[in-house]
Scaffold this motif. Sequence first.
Motif, short mmCIF file in Angstrom:
data_model
loop_
_atom_site.label_atom_id
_atom_site.label_comp_id
_atom_site.label_asym_id
_atom_site.label_seq_id
_atom_site.Cartn_x
_atom_site.Cartn_y
_atom_site.Cartn_z
N SER A 9 0.83 -1.22 0.00
CA SER A 9 0.00 0.00 0.00
C SER A 9 0.86 1.26 0.00
O SER A 9 0.64 2.19 0.79
CB SER A 9 -0.95 0.00 1.20
N ILE A 10 1.83 1.29 -0.89
CA ILE A 10 2.80 2.39 -0.94
C ILE A 10 2.14 3.67 -1.48
O ILE A 10 1.45 3.64 -2.49
CB ILE A 10 4.02 2.00 -1.81
N GLU A 11 2.39 4.76 -0.78
CA GLU A 11 1.89 6.08 -1.18
C GLU A 11 3.02 7.00 -1.64
O GLU A 11 2.78 8.00 -2.30
CB GLU A 11 1.17 6.73 0.00
N ASN A 43 2.75 5.71 3.57
CA ASN A 43 3.42 4.42 3.50
C ASN A 43 4.53 4.58 2.47
O ASN A 43 4.27 4.87 1.30
CB ASN A 43 2.46 3.32 3.06
N VAL A 44 5.77 4.39 2.90
CA VAL A 44 6.94 4.73 2.08
C VAL A 44 7.73 3.49 1.71
O VAL A 44 7.94 2.59 2.53
CB VAL A 44 7.85 5.71 2.86
N MET A 45 8.20 3.47 0.46
CA MET A 45 9.17 2.49 0.00
C MET A 45 10.46 3.23 -0.31
O MET A 45 10.43 4.22 -1.06
CB MET A 45 8.69 1.76 -1.26
N LEU A 46 11.56 2.79 0.26
CA LEU A 46 12.88 3.32 -0.07
C LEU A 46 13.51 2.37 -1.07
O LEU A 46 13.53 1.15 -0.85
CB LEU A 46 13.77 3.41 1.16
N ILE A 47 14.03 2.92 -2.17
CA ILE A 47 14.70 2.10 -3.17
C ILE A 47 16.11 2.63 -3.37
O ILE A 47 16.30 3.82 -3.62
CB ILE A 47 13.96 2.11 -4.52
N PHE A 48 17.07 1.73 -3.25
CA PHE A 48 18.48 2.04 -3.45
C PHE A 48 18.98 1.29 -4.67
O PHE A 48 18.57 0.16 -4.92
CB PHE A 48 19.30 1.59 -2.24
N ALA A 49 19.90 1.89 -5.41
CA ALA A 49 20.51 1.21 -6.54
C ALA A 49 21.74 0.41 -6.11
O ALA A 49 22.13 -0.54 -6.78
CB ALA A 49 20.90 2.21 -7.63
N GLN A 50 22.34 0.80 -4.98
CA GLN A 50 23.61 0.20 -4.57
C GLN A 50 23.61 -0.19 -3.10
O GLN A 50 23.11 0.56 -2.25
CB GLN A 50 24.74 1.20 -4.78
N VAL A 51 24.22 -1.32 -2.80
CA VAL A 51 24.35 -1.78 -1.42
C VAL A 51 25.17 -0.78 -0.60
O VAL A 51 24.86 -0.53 0.57
CB VAL A 51 24.98 -3.18 -1.37
N SER A 52 26.20 -0.17 -1.20
CA SER A 52 27.05 0.76 -0.44
C SER A 52 26.25 1.96 0.05
O SER A 52 26.43 2.39 1.20
CB SER A 52 28.24 1.21 -1.29
N GLU A 53 25.37 2.50 -0.78
CA GLU A 53 24.56 3.65 -0.33
C GLU A 53 23.49 3.21 0.67
O GLU A 53 23.20 3.93 1.62
CB GLU A 53 23.96 4.38 -1.53
N LEU A 54 22.95 2.02 0.49
CA LEU A 54 22.01 1.47 1.47
C LEU A 54 22.68 1.36 2.83
O LEU A 54 22.13 1.81 3.85
CB LEU A 54 21.52 0.09 1.02
N ALA A 55 23.86 0.78 2.87
CA ALA A 55 24.57 0.58 4.14
C ALA A 55 24.87 1.92 4.82
O ALA A 55 24.74 2.04 6.04
CB ALA A 55 25.85 -0.21 3.91
N LYS A 56 25.27 2.91 4.05
CA LYS A 56 25.54 4.23 4.61
C LYS A 56 24.28 4.84 5.20
O LYS A 56 24.29 5.40 6.30
CB LYS A 56 26.12 5.14 3.51
N PHE A 57 23.17 4.70 4.50
CA PHE A 57 21.89 5.23 4.99
C PHE A 57 21.45 4.50 6.25
O PHE A 57 21.06 5.13 7.24
CB PHE A 57 20.82 5.12 3.90
N VAL A 58 21.50 3.17 6.25
CA VAL A 58 21.05 2.38 7.40
C VAL A 58 21.90 2.70 8.63
O VAL A 58 21.38 2.79 9.74
CB VAL A 58 21.07 0.87 7.07
N GLU A 59 23.19 2.90 8.43
CA GLU A 59 24.06 3.26 9.56
C GLU A 59 23.59 4.57 10.20
O GLU A 59 23.56 4.70 11.42
CB GLU A 59 25.50 3.40 9.10
N ALA A 60 23.19 5.52 9.38
CA ALA A 60 22.71 6.80 9.90
C ALA A 60 21.29 6.70 10.45
O ALA A 60 20.95 7.36 11.42
CB ALA A 60 22.76 7.86 8.79
N TYR A 61 20.47 5.86 9.84
CA TYR A 61 19.06 5.74 10.22
C TYR A 61 18.87 5.03 11.55
O TYR A 61 18.03 5.39 12.35
CB TYR A 61 18.30 4.99 9.11
N GLY A 62 19.63 3.99 11.74
CA GLY A 62 19.43 3.16 12.92
C GLY A 62 18.80 1.84 12.51
O GLY A 62 18.73 1.50 11.33
N HIS A 63 18.29 1.11 13.45
CA HIS A 63 17.80 -0.24 13.19
C HIS A 63 16.58 -0.26 12.27
O HIS A 63 15.65 0.52 12.44
CB HIS A 63 17.44 -0.95 14.50
#
Length: 156
Positions: A25-27, A77-97
């Motif tokens: 149900s992504i908005e 309701n949000v979907m985050l889409i990343f093209a690269q694992v490296s940018e995902l990892a950087k974002f998750v580190e800043a975002y938290g769990h």
Amino acid sequence: MIKLIRVDHRLLHGQVIFSWSKFASIERIIVIDTATANDDFKKMSLKLAKPEDIKLNVFSVDAAIAKMEQIKALKDNVMLIFAQVSELAKFVEAYGHVDEINYGGIPDRPNAKRYSNAVFLTPEEVDLTKKMCDQGIDIVMQQVPSSGKEFLNKIL
């Protein structure tokens, strides 16, 4: 509220637009990819590809991190889409769990190892993925919602 986090080098395509957006149900879709954020043609193409009733944002990873509190506060309701694992990892580190990340499409490249039909990881991406697994994040390989989840955590 973030409903789905996905890595897919194709960003917006049929599986994302139709299967995943309907399933969760992504908005709003937020594409986090520095190369795309800096390319006006790619951004225009994504805007044309998205369904009319879904909002779209395109950010570099650094801009997304700078907007972290705004992203967390979204009521959509949000979907985050990343093209690269490296940018995902950087974002998750800043975002938290986060609880779960979907690895949807990561292309074959030199030195990459195949983990599913659509997921190939380089040694650097394996290390980044293991770090996220060690944080208690489930990393699942799943092309569409109707297919079974394969847990990358169990394979690495």
